[in-house]
Write an enzyme that holds these catalytic residues in place. Structure first.
Site, PDB file in Angstrom:
ATOM      1  N   GLY A   8      36.267  24.519  30.371  1.00  0.00           N
ATOM      2  CA  GLY A   8      37.485  23.954  29.776  1.00  0.00           C
ATOM      3  C   GLY A   8      38.684  24.775  30.227  1.00  0.00           C
ATOM      4  O   GLY A   8      39.679  24.918  29.530  1.00  0.00           O
ATOM      5  N   ARG A  36      38.402  18.546  36.024  1.00  0.00           N
ATOM      6  CA  ARG A  36      39.324  18.460  37.172  1.00  0.00           C
ATOM      7  C   ARG A  36      39.831  19.865  37.467  1.00  0.00           C
ATOM      8  O   ARG A  36      40.171  20.614  36.574  1.00  0.00           O
ATOM      9  CB  ARG A  36      40.517  17.549  36.818  1.00  0.00           C
ATOM     10  CG  ARG A  36      40.133  16.079  36.625  1.00  0.00           C
ATOM     11  CD  ARG A  36      41.299  15.314  36.003  1.00  0.00           C
ATOM     12  NE  ARG A  36      42.544  15.597  36.739  1.00  0.00           N
ATOM     13  CZ  ARG A  36      42.966  14.878  37.780  1.00  0.00           C
ATOM     14  NH1 ARG A  36      42.231  13.869  38.195  1.00  0.00           N
ATOM     15  NH2 ARG A  36      44.089  15.154  38.399  1.00  0.00           N
ATOM     16  N   ASP A  48      31.138  19.194  34.693  1.00  0.00           N
ATOM     17  CA  ASP A  48      31.137  18.435  33.433  1.00  0.00           C
ATOM     18  C   ASP A  48      30.286  19.237  32.455  1.00  0.00           C
ATOM     19  O   ASP A  48      29.079  19.355  32.646  1.00  0.00           O
ATOM     20  CB  ASP A  48      30.538  17.040  33.664  1.00  0.00           C
ATOM     21  CG  ASP A  48      30.470  16.242  32.355  1.00  0.00           C
ATOM     22  OD1 ASP A  48      30.175  15.038  32.417  1.00  0.00           O
ATOM     23  OD2 ASP A  48      30.705  16.828  31.271  1.00  0.00           O
ATOM     24  N   TYR A 138      36.750  16.101  14.348  1.00  0.00           N
ATOM     25  CA  TYR A 138      36.966  17.411  14.991  1.00  0.00           C
ATOM     26  C   TYR A 138      36.631  18.536  14.006  1.00  0.00           C
ATOM     27  O   TYR A 138      35.873  19.457  14.322  1.00  0.00           O
ATOM     28  CB  TYR A 138      38.417  17.500  15.450  1.00  0.00           C
ATOM     29  CG  TYR A 138      38.888  18.839  15.939  1.00  0.00           C
ATOM     30  CD1 TYR A 138      39.862  19.540  15.227  1.00  0.00           C
ATOM     31  CD2 TYR A 138      38.405  19.392  17.117  1.00  0.00           C
ATOM     32  CE1 TYR A 138      40.330  20.761  15.678  1.00  0.00           C
ATOM     33  CE2 TYR A 138      38.869  20.616  17.571  1.00  0.00           C
ATOM     34  CZ  TYR A 138      39.834  21.292  16.849  1.00  0.00           C
ATOM     35  OH  TYR A 138      40.290  22.506  17.296  1.00  0.00           O
TER      36      TYR A 138
HETATM   37  C1  VAH Z   1      44.767  20.249  16.596  1.00  0.00           C
HETATM   38  N1  VAH Z   1      45.791  22.094  17.819  1.00  0.00           N
HETATM   39  O1  VAH Z   1      45.880  20.039  16.121  1.00  0.00           O
HETATM   40  C2  VAH Z   1      44.536  21.615  17.250  1.00  0.00           C
HETATM   41  C3  VAH Z   1      44.089  22.634  16.255  1.00  0.00           C
HETATM   42  C4  VAH Z   1      44.861  23.668  14.190  1.00  0.00           C
HETATM   43  C5  VAH Z   1      44.535  22.393  14.837  1.00  0.00           C
HETATM   44  O2  VAH Z   1      42.719  22.844  16.294  1.00  0.00           O
HETATM   45  O3  VAH Z   1      43.836  19.449  16.564  1.00  0.00           O
END
Ligand code: VAH
Length: 306
Positions: A8, A36, A48, A138
């Site tokens: 990354g 990339r 990848d 996330y």
């Molecule tokens: C986001 N910049 O906004 C990232 C971070 C603190 C959040 O992990 O998803």
């Protein structure tokens, strides 16, 4: 000198981490990989991170001893493809953890985030240990990842180290898909003398950090003695916290023509679920962490550089 692999490497953190690690340890000891590589300098390879075999082959071929795993789909992008975010964030983490479990690498850095916190988390000076109920794909992947890092340390002795990054502010690369990225976009609008329309409400206070502090924290935790690292899920890390309104006022003091307005969107709900400020006492005690950039120095730097 040990050889490090940054996966990354072309991202917001990777770009600056590669540069600083190469300055410290020599260019040829820091291998940069990403999907990339047109913006990467050698030694670098297209890779990848989802291709476990290719990653393993590169680790063996290059004699890698530590990996900085910076591959992730962030909060906003992840909400558009939650299953893809989970797959990318988790599969790549297991690939790296398993390389260490098999003894092929010695050490791992894996970033977590304030996104592991949620609506039930104490908002002010969020403690290292507290209620954590992330609302984004996330954040869920980062919380699960923290627990797997701790599991691999406890059960297989894997030396994995992690930091809960706040919102990161940098001028060298454009941000990618984060809720906190308004704090970068605003400077680009100011530089173009365009009105900035904030997608967060004026009083949305979020923990933030200048990228140089985040990169230094990453290097410092990786260079610390293993037995100093007493938290093997992920450390709270803090520097500053501010609101879009406070940021706009500070920019306007430097650029009087700057104007901003507010048009909150779906990202407001994500930001509202995160803490306003973080308690990073444990990082200070265990491995001597201390931030160097305060709010006004960040604003000055970003307006000078962009
Ligand atoms: C986001 N910049 O906004 C990232 C971070 C603190 C959040 O992990 O998803």
């Amino acid at each position: 000198m040990e050889k490090s692999l940054i996966i990354g490497a072309a991202g917001q953190i990777g770009t600056e981490l590669v540069s600083q690690l190469r300055s410290r340890r020599g260019k040829n000891n820091i291998i940069a990989v990403d999907l990339r590589i047109d913006n990467l300098s050698s030694p670098c390879f297209e890779l990848d991170a989802m291709n476990e075999t290719a990653l393993r082959d590169l680790v063996l071929k290059e004699g890698i001893s530590e990996i900085y795993h910076l591959v992730a789909m962030l909060s906003v992008t992840g909400e558009k493809a939650p299953q893809k975010a989970w797959d990318l964030n988790m599969k790549t983490l297991f690939s790296v953890l398993d390389l260490a479990k098999e003894g092929l690498i010695k050490r791992i850095f894996w970033p977590s985030s304030i996104a592991v916190f949620g609506p039930s988390t104490p908002k002010i000076q969020t403690p290292q240990y507290c209620s954590m109920d992330p609302t984004t794909a996330y954040g869920i992947s980062k919380l699960a990842g923290e627990l797997w890092c701790q599991y691999y340390f406890k059960n297989y002795g894997v030396d994995v180290r992690s930091l809960r990054y706040p919102g990161l502010i940098s001028w060298k690369t454009m941000p990618g898909g984060g809720t906190t990225d308004y704090a970068i976009d605003i400077f680009h609008s100011a530089s173009r003398r365009e009105e900035f329309i904030s997608f967060l409400e004026p009083d949305t206070r979020l923990p933030m950090m200048y990228m140089d502090d985040a990169v230094r924290a990453t290097i410092e935790i990786m260079e610390a003695e293993s037995d100093a690292i007493r938290i093997r899920s992920s450390y709270n890390l803090a520097a500053v916290d501010f609101t879009p309104s406070e940021l706009g006022i500070a920019i306007k003091k430097i650029k009087p023509e700057f104007e901003m307005s507010y048009s909150p969107d779906s990202r407001q709900a994500i930001a509202k679920s995160w803490p306003s400020s973080i308690d990073d006492t444990q990082a200070k005690l265990d491995w001597g962490w201390k931030s160097r950039y305060n709010f006004l120095s960040i604003v000055k730097l970003m307006t000078d550089k962009i």
